[in-house]
Design a protein around this motif. Structure first.
Motif, PDB file in Angstrom:
ATOM      1  N   VAL A  22       0.850  -1.193   0.000  1.00 42.16           N
ATOM      2  CA  VAL A  22       0.000   0.000   0.000  1.00 42.16           C
ATOM      3  C   VAL A  22       0.883   1.240   0.000  1.00 42.16           C
ATOM      4  O   VAL A  22       1.962   1.265   0.614  1.00 42.16           O
ATOM      5  N   ALA A  23       0.435   2.255  -0.708  1.00 43.06           N
ATOM      6  CA  ALA A  23       1.127   3.542  -0.716  1.00 43.06           C
ATOM      7  C   ALA A  23       0.081   4.639  -0.822  1.00 43.06           C
ATOM      8  O   ALA A  23      -1.100   4.365  -1.081  1.00 43.06           O
ATOM      9  N   THR A  24       0.516   5.866  -0.582  1.00 39.50           N
ATOM     10  CA  THR A  24      -0.368   7.005  -0.829  1.00 39.50           C
ATOM     11  C   THR A  24       0.428   8.068  -1.583  1.00 39.50           C
ATOM     12  O   THR A  24       1.648   8.189  -1.388  1.00 39.50           O
ATOM     13  N   GLN A  40       5.944   1.102   9.678  1.00 42.55           N
ATOM     14  CA  GLN A  40       7.097   1.864   9.202  1.00 42.55           C
ATOM     15  C   GLN A  40       6.676   2.554   7.917  1.00 42.55           C
ATOM     16  O   GLN A  40       5.866   2.031   7.147  1.00 42.55           O
ATOM     17  N   GLU A  41       7.179   3.759   7.670  1.00 43.50           N
ATOM     18  CA  GLU A  41       6.819   4.512   6.474  1.00 43.50           C
ATOM     19  C   GLU A  41       8.068   4.993   5.754  1.00 43.50           C
ATOM     20  O   GLU A  41       9.042   5.399   6.397  1.00 43.50           O
ATOM     21  N   LYS A  42       7.999   4.966   4.426  1.00 44.25           N
ATOM     22  CA  LYS A  42       9.064   5.565   3.599  1.00 44.25           C
ATOM     23  C   LYS A  42       8.391   6.663   2.805  1.00 44.25           C
ATOM     24  O   LYS A  42       7.498   6.382   1.993  1.00 44.25           O
ATOM     25  N   MET A  43       8.783   7.911   3.058  1.00 43.76           N
ATOM     26  CA  MET A  43       8.132   9.045   2.414  1.00 43.76           C
ATOM     27  C   MET A  43       9.081   9.674   1.393  1.00 43.76           C
ATOM     28  O   MET A  43      10.160  10.172   1.758  1.00 43.76           O
ATOM     29  N   MET A  63      14.548  17.194   0.231  1.00 45.00           N
ATOM     30  CA  MET A  63      14.296  17.826  -1.057  1.00 45.00           C
ATOM     31  C   MET A  63      13.534  16.894  -2.002  1.00 45.00           C
ATOM     32  O   MET A  63      13.453  15.674  -1.760  1.00 45.00           O
ATOM     33  N   SER A  64      13.027  17.476  -3.079  1.00 42.30           N
ATOM     34  CA  SER A  64      12.336  16.680  -4.088  1.00 42.30           C
ATOM     35  C   SER A  64      13.268  15.592  -4.615  1.00 42.30           C
ATOM     36  O   SER A  64      14.443  15.857  -4.921  1.00 42.30           O
ATOM     37  N   GLY A  65      12.799  14.367  -4.669  1.00 38.41           N
ATOM     38  CA  GLY A  65      13.611  13.241  -5.131  1.00 38.41           C
ATOM     39  C   GLY A  65      14.267  12.481  -3.995  1.00 38.41           C
ATOM     40  O   GLY A  65      14.778  11.371  -4.161  1.00 38.41           O
ATOM     41  N   GLU A  66      14.279  13.101  -2.784  1.00 38.36           N
ATOM     42  CA  GLU A  66      14.847  12.446  -1.610  1.00 38.36           C
ATOM     43  C   GLU A  66      13.731  11.817  -0.772  1.00 38.36           C
ATOM     44  O   GLU A  66      12.554  12.073  -0.998  1.00 38.36           O
ATOM     45  N   PHE A  67      14.120  10.974   0.190  1.00 40.00           N
ATOM     46  CA  PHE A  67      13.100  10.341   1.042  1.00 40.00           C
ATOM     47  C   PHE A  67      13.611  10.234   2.474  1.00 40.00           C
ATOM     48  O   PHE A  67      14.794  10.409   2.756  1.00 40.00           O
ATOM     49  N   PHE A  68      12.677   9.957   3.367  1.00 39.31           N
ATOM     50  CA  PHE A  68      13.044   9.658   4.755  1.00 39.31           C
ATOM     51  C   PHE A  68      12.181   8.490   5.219  1.00 39.31           C
ATOM     52  O   PHE A  68      11.113   8.218   4.641  1.00 39.31           O
ATOM     53  N   VAL A  69      12.671   7.780   6.225  1.00 36.71           N
ATOM     54  CA  VAL A  69      11.972   6.608   6.760  1.00 36.71           C
ATOM     55  C   VAL A  69      11.587   6.884   8.218  1.00 36.71           C
ATOM     56  O   VAL A  69      12.372   7.469   8.975  1.00 36.71           O
ATOM     57  N   VAL A  70      10.376   6.502   8.572  1.00 41.73           N
ATOM     58  CA  VAL A  70       9.883   6.714   9.931  1.00 41.73           C
ATOM     59  C   VAL A  70       9.551   5.349  10.533  1.00 41.73           C
ATOM     60  O   VAL A  70       8.938   4.500   9.863  1.00 41.73           O
ATOM     61  N   ASP A  71       9.991   5.145  11.754  1.00 42.82           N
ATOM     62  CA  ASP A  71       9.722   3.877  12.418  1.00 42.82           C
ATOM     63  C   ASP A  71       8.229   3.713  12.716  1.00 42.82           C
ATOM     64  O   ASP A  71       7.455   4.679  12.680  1.00 42.82           O
ATOM     65  N   LYS A  72       7.870   2.508  13.057  1.00 38.28           N
ATOM     66  CA  LYS A  72       6.489   2.148  13.434  1.00 38.28           C
ATOM     67  C   LYS A  72       6.160   2.724  14.824  1.00 38.28           C
ATOM     68  O   LYS A  72       7.071   2.831  15.672  1.00 38.28           O
ATOM     69  N   ASN A  73       4.925   3.141  15.024  1.00 37.79           N
ATOM     70  CA  ASN A  73       4.429   3.555  16.348  1.00 37.79           C
ATOM     71  C   ASN A  73       5.195   4.723  16.958  1.00 37.79           C
ATOM     72  O   ASN A  73       5.486   4.726  18.153  1.00 37.79           O
ATOM     73  N   VAL A  74       5.565   5.686  16.148  1.00 41.72           N
ATOM     74  CA  VAL A  74       6.175   6.916  16.668  1.00 41.72           C
ATOM     75  C   VAL A  74       5.409   8.106  16.082  1.00 41.72           C
ATOM     76  O   VAL A  74       4.591   7.938  15.181  1.00 41.72           O
ATOM     77  N   LEU A  87       5.047  10.711  -2.007  1.00 40.51           N
ATOM     78  CA  LEU A  87       4.601   9.331  -2.244  1.00 40.51           C
ATOM     79  C   LEU A  87       5.062   8.554  -1.019  1.00 40.51           C
ATOM     80  O   LEU A  87       6.265   8.555  -0.702  1.00 40.51           O
ATOM     81  N   CYS A  88       4.152   7.969  -0.295  1.00 36.29           N
ATOM     82  CA  CYS A  88       4.490   7.304   0.960  1.00 36.29           C
ATOM     83  C   CYS A  88       4.176   5.815   0.896  1.00 36.29           C
ATOM     84  O   CYS A  88       3.057   5.429   0.534  1.00 36.29           O
ATOM     85  N   TYR A  89       5.176   5.005   1.256  1.00 31.07           N
ATOM     86  CA  TYR A  89       4.997   3.554   1.303  1.00 31.07           C
ATOM     87  C   TYR A  89       4.860   3.105   2.754  1.00 31.07           C
ATOM     88  O   TYR A  89       5.540   3.651   3.641  1.00 31.07           O
ATOM     89  N   TYR A  90       4.033   2.127   2.991  1.00 35.27           N
ATOM     90  CA  TYR A  90       3.771   1.619   4.346  1.00 35.27           C
ATOM     91  C   TYR A  90       4.246   0.164   4.394  1.00 35.27           C
ATOM     92  O   TYR A  90       3.862  -0.643   3.550  1.00 35.27           O
ATOM     93  N   PHE A  91       5.072  -0.144   5.396  1.00 33.98           N
ATOM     94  CA  PHE A  91       5.650  -1.494   5.444  1.00 33.98           C
ATOM     95  C   PHE A  91       5.185  -2.289   6.670  1.00 33.98           C
ATOM     96  O   PHE A  91       4.929  -1.694   7.689  1.00 33.98           O
TER      97      PHE A  91
END
Lengths: 91, 91
Positions: A22-24, A40-43, A63-74, A87-91
């Protein structure tokens, strides 16, 4: 298709199913917003640039073209000075 | 924020303002759709791959990370076999 709207419509997204799950895709309008994760999310930033405060880290600018990852439950904070697309991916 | 919905919700998009002008992020669910342009458009595929038939051209497959440009005042056909995410700029 699921259409999500947060913070009185200032952040909105559309859900899709990708080969990576799933992504948004979404838009963040100017402002500061706190989000909570349940996975966990990759944005990936696809337009504009986003200020991000991840737990126990300093503010960073993604910046545009870059991403960051966020841990679960934070929770994490983002700040946009102009419209930002992501564009966000959910893992 | 403007939320657009086409073809009974099978194609939806969200509008944003970028340093390159108006843009939309959107999702195309499986199916074949014909669009008409009122400006030139640059469509960047950000997830999935999209089959595209531009005027007087053969079908082409545009992969994630690639883009195509559509002239002003023409119609074009797209075909998705799985959910596709895009970012479209209007010039």
């Amino acid at each position: 298709m699921k259409h999500n709207s947060y913070f009185d419509g200032k952040v909105q997204s559309l859900e899709l199913h990708t080969e990576n799950g799933v992504a948004t895709v979404g838009v963040i309008t100017p402002g500061q917003y706190t989000f909570g994760t349940s996975t966990q999310e990759k944005m990936v930033i696809t337009a504009g640039s986003l200020r991000v405060k991840l737990p126990d880290q300093d503010w960073q600018t993604v910046m545009s073209g870059e991403f960051f990852v966020v841990d679960k439950n934070v929770s994490f904070v983002v700040e946009a000075e102009q419209d930002v697309a992501y564009l966000c991916y959910y893992f």
